[in-house]
Design a protein around this motif. Sequence first.
Motif, PDB file in Angstrom:
ATOM      1  N   ALA A 172       0.810  -1.215   0.000  1.00 33.46           N
ATOM      2  CA  ALA A 172       0.000   0.000   0.000  1.00 33.46           C
ATOM      3  C   ALA A 172       0.846   1.269   0.000  1.00 33.46           C
ATOM      4  CB  ALA A 172      -0.953  -0.003   1.192  1.00 33.46           C
ATOM      5  N   LEU A 173       1.932   1.262   0.746  1.00 33.43           N
ATOM      6  CA  LEU A 173       2.766   2.457   0.811  1.00 33.43           C
ATOM      7  C   LEU A 173       3.335   2.805  -0.560  1.00 33.43           C
ATOM      8  CD1 LEU A 173       4.044   4.661   2.529  1.00 33.43           C
ATOM      9  CD2 LEU A 173       5.947   3.107   3.000  1.00 33.43           C
ATOM     10  N   ARG A 174       3.766   1.801  -1.283  1.00 31.95           N
ATOM     11  CA  ARG A 174       4.302   2.046  -2.626  1.00 31.95           C
ATOM     12  C   ARG A 174       3.241   2.669  -3.524  1.00 31.95           C
ATOM     13  NH1 ARG A 174       3.427  -0.489  -6.970  1.00 31.95           N
ATOM     14  NH2 ARG A 174       2.561  -2.309  -5.896  1.00 31.95           N
ATOM     15  N   ARG A 175       2.009   2.166  -3.460  1.00 31.13           N
ATOM     16  CA  ARG A 175       0.933   2.710  -4.289  1.00 31.13           C
ATOM     17  C   ARG A 175       0.569   4.134  -3.872  1.00 31.13           C
ATOM     18  NH1 ARG A 175      -3.933  -0.522  -3.794  1.00 31.13           N
ATOM     19  NH2 ARG A 175      -3.075  -1.546  -1.944  1.00 31.13           N
ATOM     20  N   LEU A 176       0.584   4.388  -2.567  1.00 36.38           N
ATOM     21  CA  LEU A 176       0.293   5.736  -2.081  1.00 36.38           C
ATOM     22  C   LEU A 176       1.364   6.714  -2.547  1.00 36.38           C
ATOM     23  CD1 LEU A 176      -1.340   7.684  -0.279  1.00 36.38           C
ATOM     24  CD2 LEU A 176       0.118   6.978   1.627  1.00 36.38           C
TER      25      LEU A 176
END
Length: 205
Positions: A87-91
Motif C-alpha cells: 500500500a505504501l508504494r501505491r500511495l
Amino acid sequence: MSEPGRDQSRVVLGLTGSIGMGKSATAGLFAKHGIPVYDADAAVHRLYAAGGAVAQAIGKTFPGSLKPDGAVDRDQLRQIILDQPDALRRLEALVHPLVRNENRAFLEQHANASLVVLDVPLLFETGADKRCDAVLVVSAPSEVQRARVLARPGMTQAAFDTIIAKQMPDAEKRFRADIVIDTSLGFAHAEAEIVALIARLTDSG
C-alpha cells in the motif's frame, strides 16, 4: 549533490531527520531568520484536504480512507498501509509526483533568494537530496527521540516501532549528511548553529 547545470547563485539546503528529532522546530528557526522554507508535510496536508489534488484518487485506491467531507482520514489511511504490504508504494506513486510539483513551484517562487530550505521528511528515501546543494540532518540520542515521540497524543510504542522500521536509520542519515545538528543540546544551541550556518551559506557573516 545538486543537479548539473542548476543555477548556483542560490543555495538549496535540504533539511531532514527521523521522527522526533526536532526537524519541524529547526525549520521554524530558519523561517524565523528570514529563510524561505518549503514544508513537504504541509504540502501533503493540502493535497489530502477536501478538494485536494490527490484526495479523491486516494479514496478510489484505498476504499474507506476518506472522511465524509472528502478529506483523507490520515489515521484510517495509516492503518490501511500497515495492513497491506504494497500500500505504501501505491500511495507514494500518487502523492510524490504532486509534492515534487509543489516543490518546483516553491523554487521558482523564490528564484532570487540566496538560500532556501527544503524541509522533507523522506529526503533521502525519495531522492529529493539530488535537488539540494547540501543536506542538514537533525539528530538526537535514541532515548531522547523515543521520549519525545511517545509524549505525543495517541502515540504508542507499537506505532513508534512501526514508523522507525520504515524510515532510513538515523546513523545512515547522519553519514550521508553534509551538516548534522544535535537537537538534544537545547533550543539555544540549535539556533546558534543555524544562525552561523545561514551566515556561511549566504556569505553574510
